[in-house]
Write a protein that holds these residues in place. Structure first.
Motif, PDB file in Angstrom:
ATOM      1  N   CYS A 260     -15.460  77.780  62.291  1.00  9.59           N
ATOM      2  CA  CYS A 260     -15.756  78.059  63.863  1.00  9.59           C
ATOM      3  C   CYS A 260     -15.360  79.630  63.370  1.00  9.59           C
ATOM      4  O   CYS A 260     -14.142  79.952  63.177  1.00  9.59           O
ATOM      5  CB  CYS A 260     -15.279  77.241  65.047  1.00  9.59           C
TER       6      CYS A 260
ATOM      7  N   ASN B  19     -14.306  81.294  65.687  1.00  9.15           N
ATOM      8  CA  ASN B  19     -12.664  81.714  67.316  1.00  9.15           C
ATOM      9  C   ASN B  19     -12.290  80.560  67.024  1.00  9.15           C
ATOM     10  O   ASN B  19     -11.279  80.815  67.944  1.00  9.15           O
ATOM     11  CB  ASN B  19     -14.305  80.755  68.994  1.00  9.15           C
ATOM     12  N   CYS B  20     -12.081  80.038  66.532  1.00 10.69           N
ATOM     13  CA  CYS B  20     -11.044  78.735  66.248  1.00 10.69           C
ATOM     14  C   CYS B  20     -10.695  78.301  64.677  1.00 10.69           C
ATOM     15  O   CYS B  20     -11.557  78.815  63.600  1.00 10.69           O
ATOM     16  CB  CYS B  20     -11.111  77.087  66.637  1.00 10.69           C
TER      17      CYS B  20
ATOM     18  N   CYS C 264     -18.427  73.212  67.314  1.00  6.87           N
ATOM     19  CA  CYS C 264     -16.478  73.533  66.769  1.00  6.87           C
ATOM     20  C   CYS C 264     -16.532  72.391  68.199  1.00  6.87           C
ATOM     21  O   CYS C 264     -16.916  72.735  69.638  1.00  6.87           O
ATOM     22  CB  CYS C 264     -16.607  74.260  67.394  1.00  6.87           C
TER      23      CYS C 264
ATOM     24  N   CYS D 294     -13.876  74.766  71.087  1.00  6.16           N
ATOM     25  CA  CYS D 294     -14.563  75.715  72.115  1.00  6.16           C
ATOM     26  C   CYS D 294     -15.960  75.765  72.130  1.00  6.16           C
ATOM     27  O   CYS D 294     -16.447  76.324  73.294  1.00  6.16           O
ATOM     28  CB  CYS D 294     -14.610  77.026  71.194  1.00  6.16           C
TER      29      CYS D 294
HETATM   30 ZN    ZN Z   1     -14.167  77.455  67.609  1.00  6.05          ZN
END
Ligand code: ZN
Ligand code: ADP
Length: 725
Positions: free
Chosen positions: A443, A445-446, A461, A464
């Motif tokens: 991901c 963002n993560c 994901c 998020c």
């Molecule tokens: Zn994520």
């Protein structure tokens, strides 16, 4: 209380400020708890009259105070609810305003009586049909809501819908926002309770009549009829004209629950959850505050509603970790519910087949009264539980189910019975990589791998919500068709069943497929009509459901929950497997449970197989005692995050450097959180472990209040944490 107040201290809701003093203008009468309009700078904001007197040392001269602008036409927040708000803010180290906002959780409710215009289909056709109009008309069949809400439902713009209004395809309907709810009837359909159930129900009902604080732990095996039993004190509260709150862990549970409630009380209860329409929210809120809402069934956010005359709270599946809120105010609804019962003086029932260790400990020490339902209703037997050692009985290459489990399903198929396979992993595979270069899809963002969902052909994901189409070629090396799925998710297990037992009708039951009450109802109906042979599901199907023809439960990977190894992992695994095992053999036919594991000797698994709950709990209790973990010691964590890695690290370092030296309190960290990046924010954490005698919240407040951070930094405190990511 009737003394006229000239100046008051108000809790201002939409501002990160402490309480502010205001003058009460001539001719206005306010009470404590009254919701008022407060001037703040050029704006007017919502406030609650919190104290009559200013505190010493803060006197702004009276002539400098600004006057309140007006009162909202709703009842003042009752004193015990205000105390609950204060307690919650204090205990969870949150601001008063952020907790109070949870009580005033419907902006619309503040405005007083009202009606709104909703729209519905007339059955007419537009002069000119467009694809958008057609799609909208199909989606809006049977719906009635405001234009904005309909636009959300239909997935078309409000403009398209206004066009349909002009064409007479949609018609306006005036709706009274506060139309009363139908009355619940305590004696609508009395059920015949077993002796065991009757005895328990009598204890609860007597406590309801007493109108005193009395916490109960209703400890009943799966299928013992906990719901039927606690419906009796609910009925008793109704007969006394008092309100009842039933907290349920997840909204997917409610379809089944609502049906049973309606059979018993003749009407649907008042619902409260996060996806209510704003008009429903407002109607429920006002009925709660006026006392007209008799029974409210809700998710944890219902806990702070301003009930006028609450007489009982039931927390069903009280061990569930989803009662813990993981953002904003990080409270545990189960624990706060007990405090609410305490402040307001009424009984509370925590119902579970696998109580939290904390709750059992409270019963042990005599603070909660334990009421047991040790056997299933109607003579149904608890299922036989056996383990499959995956090291011995290896599934075929590239597969995940041992032959014995597949044979068990085949037997059920032959007999026309049903099976449930449990795996707590949505999607097809938890990890996707490139066969050619080894690239793993992560991901953006993560700190998490993307999960392949074959049904929707997407990588997603689960932290998020980030989604991307499954790539046709590797993003890194460009090789086409080279993605390999690693490990199983429920979709992959469903494929395997379909491959090995082609005649089986398989259904994948997860939050992806049961994402609305309607879908959940269809699922239940299909299982009951025997249109499904094998359910492959996540924890969503581990509780609440009652399918008499379901006689085999397979736990695909019992070791999954034990990985990651936080201190509650054993307990959570025990609860989850015991709950899902409880779905087997609930009717007249005996049930069987097969648990696949690589560690049949682990104490959790051994206890499950032996059906020896006490052995598990006592081993777990000793382990917690040794570790100084709850309920014997206390934990709190501090999570520092920022979109900027260096900023987060620096803020965490400064907090770590100024750590207080407190006896009996250990502070670990800062260290990068296991989930080092989440929703685009970099995270560091500190973990505190203290004896119960330490005033942990005071320590945290004093410590953190001395440090300022750049505006991009967020510092979150989690008292009694459940999540250690
Ligand atoms: Zn994520
Ligand atoms: P639990 O929540 O303890 O697992 P439930 O409340 O779901 O158990 O009850 C299991 C099943 O037994 C349900 O279908 C319920 O309707 C039925 N049942 C329990 N008690 C009674 C009763 N006294 N009379 C009739 N049916 C009952």
């Amino acid at each position: 209380m009737s003394r006229q107040m000239n100046r008051v201290r108000c809790l201002v809701l939409n501002a990160a400020l402490g309480p502010l003093d205001y003058k009460v203008p001539e001719g206005m009468t306010v009470e404590l708890g009254q919701v008022v309009e407060c001037p703040l700078g050029p704006r007017t904001v919502v406030g609650i009259v919190w104290e009559a007197e200013r505190l010493p040392g803060t006197d702004v001269p009276a002539e400098k105070l600004r006057g309140l602008r007006g009162l909202y036409p709703i009842p003042p927040l009752p004193e015990p609810l205000r105390r609950l708000i204060e307690w919650t803010a204090d205990y969870y180290v949150a601001s008063l305003a952020s907790v109070a906002r949870m009580a005033l959780s419907s902006g619309g409710a503040l405005k007083g009586p009202a009606s709104i215009t909703e729209y519905r289909l007339t059955g007419g056709m537009p002069e000119r049909m467009t694809p958008q109009r057609l799609a909208a008309m199909e989606a809006l069949e049977g719906e009635q809501a405001t234009i904005r809400e309909l636009s959300g439902i239909a997935g078309v713009s409000e403009g398209v819908l206004r066009g349909l209004v002009n064409q007479g395809v949609l018609e306006p309907v005036e709706v009274d926002c506060d139309r009363p709810y139908e009355e619940a009837r305590p004696d609508y359909a009395q059920v015949e309770l077993s002796d065991q159930q009757h005895e328990a129900a009598e204890i609860f009902s007597a406590a309801v009549r007493e109108k005193k604080f009395a916490p109960f732990l209703l400890d009943g095996v799966t299928g013992s009829g906990k719901t039927e039993t606690y419906f009796e004190p609910v009925a008793e509260a109704l007969r006394m004209g008092r309100q009842v709150l039933v907290l349920l862990p997840e909204i997917a549970l409610t379809e089944n629950f609502l049906h049973r409630f309606e059979e018993r009380f003749g009407v649907q209860p008042v619902l409260w959850h996060s996806s209510l329409k704003s008009t429903e929210r407002r109607r429920a809120w006002r009925a709660v505050a006026s006392g007209d809402a008799q029974v409210v069934v809700g998710a944890r956010s219902a806990l702070f509603l301003p009930f006028a005359k609450l007489g009982l709270i039931v927390v069903d599946e009280a061990h569930e970790t989803s009662f813990k809120q993981e953002d904003g105010v990080r409270y545990n609804a189960r624990d706060v519910a007990v405090m609410r019962a305490h402040f307001e003086g009424f009984p509370i029932i925590l119902a579970s087949a696998t109580p939290a260790l904390e709750s059992l400990q409270m019963a042990e020490s005599g603070i909660y009264s334990k009421v047991d339902l040790p056997s299933r209703f109607g003579g149904a037997q608890l299922p036989d539980i056996d383990t499959i050692d995956l090291k011995e009985e290896k599934p075929p290459h590239g597969m995940w189910l041992a032959q014995r489990l597949v044979d068990g399903i085949a037997e059920r198929l032959e007999r026309g019975e049903q099976s449930l396979l449990f795996l707590n992993r949505r999607g097809y595979a938890p990890l996707t990589l490139c066969r050619n270069c080894g690239f793993r899809y992560q991901c953006p963002n993560c700190s998490a791998w993307l999960v392949e969902h074959r049904f929707t052909r997407r990588l997603a994901c689960h932290h998020c919500g980030h989604e991307a189409p499954s790539p046709a070629q590797c993003k890194e090396c460009g090789e086409p068709d080279c993605l390999v799925a690693c490990g199983p998710g429920v979709e992959r297990i469903a494929d395997e069943v379909a491959e090995r037992l082609p005649e089986a009708r398989v259904f994948v039951a997860t939050s992806d497929t049961l994402n609305s009450p309607g879908r959940a109802a269809e699922f239940i109906a299909a299982v009951e009509a025997k249109e499904i042979d094998v359910i492959v599901g996540t924890q969503l199907v581990t509780k609440g459901f009652h399918f008499p023809e379901l006689t085999l439960v397979g736990v695909v990977d019992a070791d999954l929950g034990l990985e990651g190894g936080d201190l509650r992992a054993g307990e959570r695994t025990y609860q989850q497997v015991a709950q899902v095992a409880g779905r087997a053999g609930r009717g007249s036919k005996p049930g069987e449970v097969l648990i696949q594991t690589r560690h049949p000797e682990a104490s959790v698994i051994a206890a499950l197989a032996a059906g020896d709950r006490d052995a598990f709990y006592s081993a777990e209790t000793e382990m917690r005692r040794d570790a100084g973990a709850p309920p014997f010691g206390r934990w709190a964590s501090i999570i520092v995050s920022s979109e900027d890695e260096a900023e987060a690290r620096e803020a965490a370092r400064r907090i770590g450097d100024t750590r207080p030296d407190v006896p009996d309190c250990m502070i670990l960290g800062p260290a990068p959180a296991p989930m080092a990046q989440l929703r685009g924010r970099y995270r560091y954490r500190l973990l505190m472990n203290a004896r119960r005698s330490v005033q942990l919240q005071d320590v945290i407040r004093n410590w953190l209040s001395r440090i300022d951070h750049p505006p991009g930094v967020r510092v979150a405190v989690d008292v009694d944490p459940y999540s250690f990511v």
